[in-house]
Scaffold this motif. Structure first.
Motif, short mmCIF file in Angstrom:
data_model
loop_
_atom_site.label_atom_id
_atom_site.label_comp_id
_atom_site.label_asym_id
_atom_site.label_seq_id
_atom_site.Cartn_x
_atom_site.Cartn_y
_atom_site.Cartn_z
N SER A 43 0.78 -1.16 -0.08
CA SER A 43 -0.42 -0.29 0.28
C SER A 43 0.95 0.87 0.18
CB SER A 43 -0.74 0.03 1.46
OG SER A 43 -0.13 0.20 2.31
N VAL A 44 0.53 2.64 -0.16
CA VAL A 44 0.69 4.02 -0.01
C VAL A 44 0.26 4.48 1.37
CG1 VAL A 44 1.39 5.60 -0.68
CG2 VAL A 44 0.95 3.70 -1.87
N SER A 45 1.29 5.51 1.78
CA SER A 45 1.10 6.01 2.94
C SER A 45 2.32 7.70 2.60
CB SER A 45 1.07 5.72 4.15
OG SER A 45 0.48 6.35 5.02
N VAL A 46 0.76 9.19 3.58
CA VAL A 46 1.46 9.73 2.97
C VAL A 46 2.35 10.23 4.03
CG1 VAL A 46 1.26 12.34 2.57
CG2 VAL A 46 0.30 10.48 1.43
N ILE A 47 3.41 10.65 4.64
CA ILE A 47 4.54 10.95 5.65
C ILE A 47 3.36 12.23 5.93
CG2 ILE A 47 6.30 12.12 6.96
CD1 ILE A 47 7.73 10.66 4.64
N ASP A 48 2.33 12.90 7.13
CA ASP A 48 1.69 13.53 7.79
C ASP A 48 1.92 14.31 8.78
OD1 ASP A 48 0.04 11.58 9.07
OD2 ASP A 48 -1.56 11.73 8.61
N ALA A 49 2.55 13.41 9.72
CA ALA A 49 3.81 13.96 10.46
C ALA A 49 4.32 13.58 11.40
CB ALA A 49 2.07 13.36 11.45
N LEU A 62 5.85 4.91 2.10
CA LEU A 62 5.84 6.38 2.16
C LEU A 62 6.81 7.04 1.91
CD1 LEU A 62 4.71 6.87 4.97
CD2 LEU A 62 6.68 6.41 6.18
N VAL A 63 5.23 8.38 0.93
CA VAL A 63 5.93 9.30 0.65
C VAL A 63 5.63 10.28 1.59
CG1 VAL A 63 5.68 7.80 -1.91
CG2 VAL A 63 3.66 9.08 -0.72
N GLY A 64 6.10 11.54 0.83
CA GLY A 64 6.61 12.64 1.74
C GLY A 64 6.74 13.58 0.92
N SER A 65 7.38 15.64 1.50
CA SER A 65 8.01 15.94 0.98
C SER A 65 9.07 17.03 1.89
CB SER A 65 7.15 16.99 0.38
OG SER A 65 6.99 17.52 1.72
N GLY A 66 8.70 15.94 3.19
CA GLY A 66 9.76 16.27 4.38
C GLY A 66 9.02 17.41 4.74
N TYR A 67 7.82 18.63 4.52
CA TYR A 67 7.96 19.36 5.33
C TYR A 67 7.74 19.68 6.89
CZ TYR A 67 4.19 23.01 6.38
OH TYR A 67 4.31 24.80 7.11
N ILE A 68 7.62 18.45 7.65
CA ILE A 68 7.21 18.72 8.39
C ILE A 68 8.39 18.51 9.59
CG2 ILE A 68 5.61 17.82 9.12
CD1 ILE A 68 6.27 14.98 9.32
N PRO A 121 9.81 12.90 -8.75
CA PRO A 121 9.51 13.68 -9.29
C PRO A 121 8.91 14.97 -8.64
CG PRO A 121 10.18 12.40 -10.41
CD PRO A 121 10.07 11.87 -9.36
N MET A 122 8.91 16.20 -8.62
CA MET A 122 8.31 17.54 -8.18
C MET A 122 6.28 17.17 -8.86
SD MET A 122 9.67 20.82 -7.28
CE MET A 122 10.19 21.39 -8.73
N HIS A 123 6.86 16.67 -9.74
CA HIS A 123 5.60 16.59 -10.53
C HIS A 123 4.07 15.36 -10.09
CE1 HIS A 123 6.09 13.59 -13.60
NE2 HIS A 123 6.87 13.63 -13.50
N TYR A 124 4.58 14.79 -9.66
CA TYR A 124 3.61 14.14 -9.17
C TYR A 124 2.67 14.17 -7.71
CZ TYR A 124 6.13 9.93 -11.81
OH TYR A 124 6.12 8.67 -12.85
N ARG A 125 1.65 13.74 -8.19
CA ARG A 125 0.51 13.91 -6.93
C ARG A 125 0.26 12.86 -6.32
NH1 ARG A 125 -1.72 16.31 -11.90
NH2 ARG A 125 -2.55 15.07 -12.38
N TRP A 126 -0.23 12.33 -5.17
CA TRP A 126 0.39 11.72 -4.21
C TRP A 126 -0.68 10.89 -4.71
CZ3 TRP A 126 4.41 12.32 -2.76
CH2 TRP A 126 4.81 13.15 -2.07
N ASP A 128 -1.50 10.48 -7.62
CA ASP A 128 -1.45 9.36 -8.90
C ASP A 128 -0.71 8.02 -8.38
OD1 ASP A 128 -2.18 10.99 -10.19
OD2 ASP A 128 0.31 12.51 -10.54
N ILE A 129 0.86 8.51 -7.28
CA ILE A 129 1.05 7.15 -6.91
C ILE A 129 0.28 5.96 -6.66
CG2 ILE A 129 2.65 6.65 -5.07
CD1 ILE A 129 4.16 9.61 -5.69
N ILE A 130 -0.31 6.63 -5.26
CA ILE A 130 -1.74 5.78 -4.91
C ILE A 130 -2.09 4.70 -6.14
CG2 ILE A 130 -3.81 5.10 -3.29
CD1 ILE A 130 -2.89 8.13 -2.18
N GLU A 131 -2.90 5.69 -6.71
CA GLU A 131 -3.60 5.20 -8.08
C GLU A 131 -2.79 4.08 -8.76
OE1 GLU A 131 -6.06 6.29 -12.31
OE2 GLU A 131 -4.50 7.81 -11.55
N GLY A 132 -1.26 4.41 -8.66
CA GLY A 132 -0.51 3.96 -9.98
C GLY A 132 -0.23 2.29 -9.05
N VAL A 133 -0.04 2.88 -7.59
CA VAL A 133 0.56 1.21 -7.30
C VAL A 133 -0.70 0.42 -6.84
CG1 VAL A 133 1.24 0.19 -4.65
CG2 VAL A 133 2.49 2.06 -4.73
#
Length: 533
Positions: A43-49, A62-68, A121-126, A128-133
């Protein structure tokens, strides 16, 4: 697919390595942790905390931009150890959003933990990745249930290019309009598997584009979003490969869709690959440094970067030196083909569809504009010039000024040549008239009655609303209007009498002429934006 990881034996599954080798995400880059590429991915999960590891069950990408972690990059390294203890499959980071580079030691730690660490790459939306997997997992299950004979049958059917394109349209449940002159293809491929002839395809292609927006290039494939108005508004994503064998695929989007999904994007590219085979393969391995420079400039124009230090780091790595004074320039041919001329001394540039965009150093801007204007007139190209660029923060502003300039000069039918943003302030005013609260009243008084069928409409050679366009462009000169419409002068005079009677105006009155002109431009704005007054 069978593999063993740790003490568990897995059957049909997705593993971390599949993210890199199954054309699932072909531009993901492995930064470290190659020893764990056989980890099962479920599965795919986003780094939100910072404590997102508490909610992991194992097997996640586990995907994220490192914002936190932007204020404390060191915590990012500790985070990697914690998620590894939860048996995540891989960690993907979108660089250049909040971190140009990963914190020191993070790649080495990924290698020690054998935890795949990926650059996204920056152009990916989360999504998109979830749907692709998820799509890939379903495809793997289906593929395992197919017999070898069925696979062989598909390969035999693949010899028929049109049948392949019909299959893609059916799988996508979207219409594809495909043009490839060297293969004799100009057809609409419908979701039900049927194929429409070239007449229907050309009807779609020739439908006026009232709005367009560029998307990032896919290798040498140019992608544009286009809104066509054939009475109803229709968005499509247009993919163009402009090498020695030109190929264009238009993906019709459904109602409510304004951008293709990552899956649709990949499927269209796959279809193009089958049609163009070796040419697209060569394009896919084109010069990486040049492509990175193009993508950097494109992202800069679109104001994607959040941190000036990331912009400066990219400039150093790519060897880009900003000119003391420059401007963003957009060039496009009047006939919609690839521009026959572009400024030769650009610092950075990229192409989208038939549009070339570049950052050009300038000395005497007025002198350069005169030279570009002459080139534009001689070669029938439009040159839109943005405002001055003295630092990187100016690039986005200059780009949007050039883009607005190009929109105005096309919309108002100006002659090919060079135009600066400040030169077209009148057209900017006309383009924004519809926003005024009084605009609707002007439109209803001076234009809307022309849209209704009256008793005299059947004897006219053309609708009065079309007459107005020619009348405005000829400055209300009836003789010039008749010449432009290829009609007899007396015929046009009769139509003008009808127009005056229906609108209750006197065309010799300058205020009435002004009202009709403003109403015409307000109506254009309504139509372009799909607004019902």
């Amino acid at each position: 697919m069978r593999f063993t990881t740790g003490r568990k034996e897995w059957g049909i599954a997705l593993i971390a390595a599949d993210l890199l080798r199954h054309h699932l995400f072909p531009d993901f880059e492995l930064l470290g942790g190659s020893g764990g590429l056989n980890r099962a991915l479920t599965s795919v999960s986003v780094i939100d905390a910072p404590d997102v590891d508490r909610w992991m069950r194992g097997g996640e990408l586990l995907v994220g931009s490192g914002y936190i972690f932007r204020e404390d990059p060191g915590a990012f390294v500790d985070f990697l150890t914690r998620v590894n203890e939860r048996n995540v499959a891989a960690v993907g980071i979108k660089l250049d959003r909040y971190h140009h580079q990963l914190p020191p030691g993070m790649v080495n730690l990924a290698d020690q933990l054998a935890l795949p660490l990926l650059s996204i790459p920056m152009h990916y939306r989360w999504t998109d990745i979830i749907e692709g997997v998820q799509t890939f997992i379903l495809q793997e299950r289906h593929r395992a249930s197919c017999s070898l004979d069925e696979v062989g049958s598909f390969l035999e059917e693949g010899l028929d290019i049109k049948r392949i394109l019909s299959t893609f349209a059916s799988r996508l449940q979207r219409t594809l309009t495909v043009q490839c002159s060297q293969l004799g293809i100009c057809n609409n491929f419908l979701p039900d598997g049927s194929v429409e002839d070239s007449e229907e395809a050309m009807r779609f292609i020739k439908t006026p584009v009232v709005q367009e927006r560029g998307l990032p290039k896919r290798g040498q494939v140019l992608v544009n979003l286009e809104l066509r108005n054939s009475g109803t508004l229709q968005w499509s994503a247009s993919y163009r490969f402009l090498s020695d064998t030109p190929l264009t695929v238009h993906l019709w989007l459904s109602e409510g869709e304004t951008v293709p999904s990552a899956r649709q994007d990949r499927m269209v590219l796959r279809a193009m690959t089958l049609v163009r085979a070796s040419a697209l393969e060569l394009a896919a391995i084109s010069n990486r440094s040049a492509m990175k420079k193009e993508r950097f400039f494109e992202a800069l124009c679109l104001d994607i970067y959040n941190d000036p230090s990331i912009v400066e780091a990219n400039m150093r790595e790519l060897g880009i030196v900003l000119p003391k004074r420059g401007c963003v320039v957009m060039v496009s041919s009047a006939d919609g083909s690839s521009p026959r001329w572009t400024p030769q001394n650009s610092v950075m540039s990229y192409r989208l569809a038939d549009m070339w965009t570049g950052l050009v150093p300038v000395g005497d801007l007025e002198q350069m504009k005169r030279e570009w204007d002459q080139k534009g007139q001689d070669l029938r190209v439009y040159v839109a010039v943005g405002g001055p660029v003295r630092n990187m923060e100016d690039v986005t502003r200059s780009y949007h000024e050039a883009k607005r300039t190009f929109t105005w000069l096309r919309e108002f039918g100006l002659e090919p040549g060079a135009y600066a943003h400040d030169d077209l302030s009148l057209y900017a005013l006309l383009d924004n008239l519809f926003r005024l609260p009084e605009a609707k009243g002007v439109y209803q008084r001076f234009f809307e009655p022309l849209l209704e069928d009256g008793p005299s409409s059947s004897r006219r050679s053309m609708p009065l609303k079309d007459l107005v366009r020619s009348l405005v462009s000829s400055d209300f000169n009836a003789k010039q209007c008749a010449k432009g419409l290829h009609l007899h002068y007396n015929t046009v005079r009769n139509h003008l009498d009808d127009l005056e009677e229906i609108l209750q105006v006197d065309l010799s009155n300058p205020h009435h002429r002004l009202g009709l002109t403003l109403a015409f431009h307000i109506g254009n704005s309504y139509q372009k934006r799909g607004i019902k007054p």
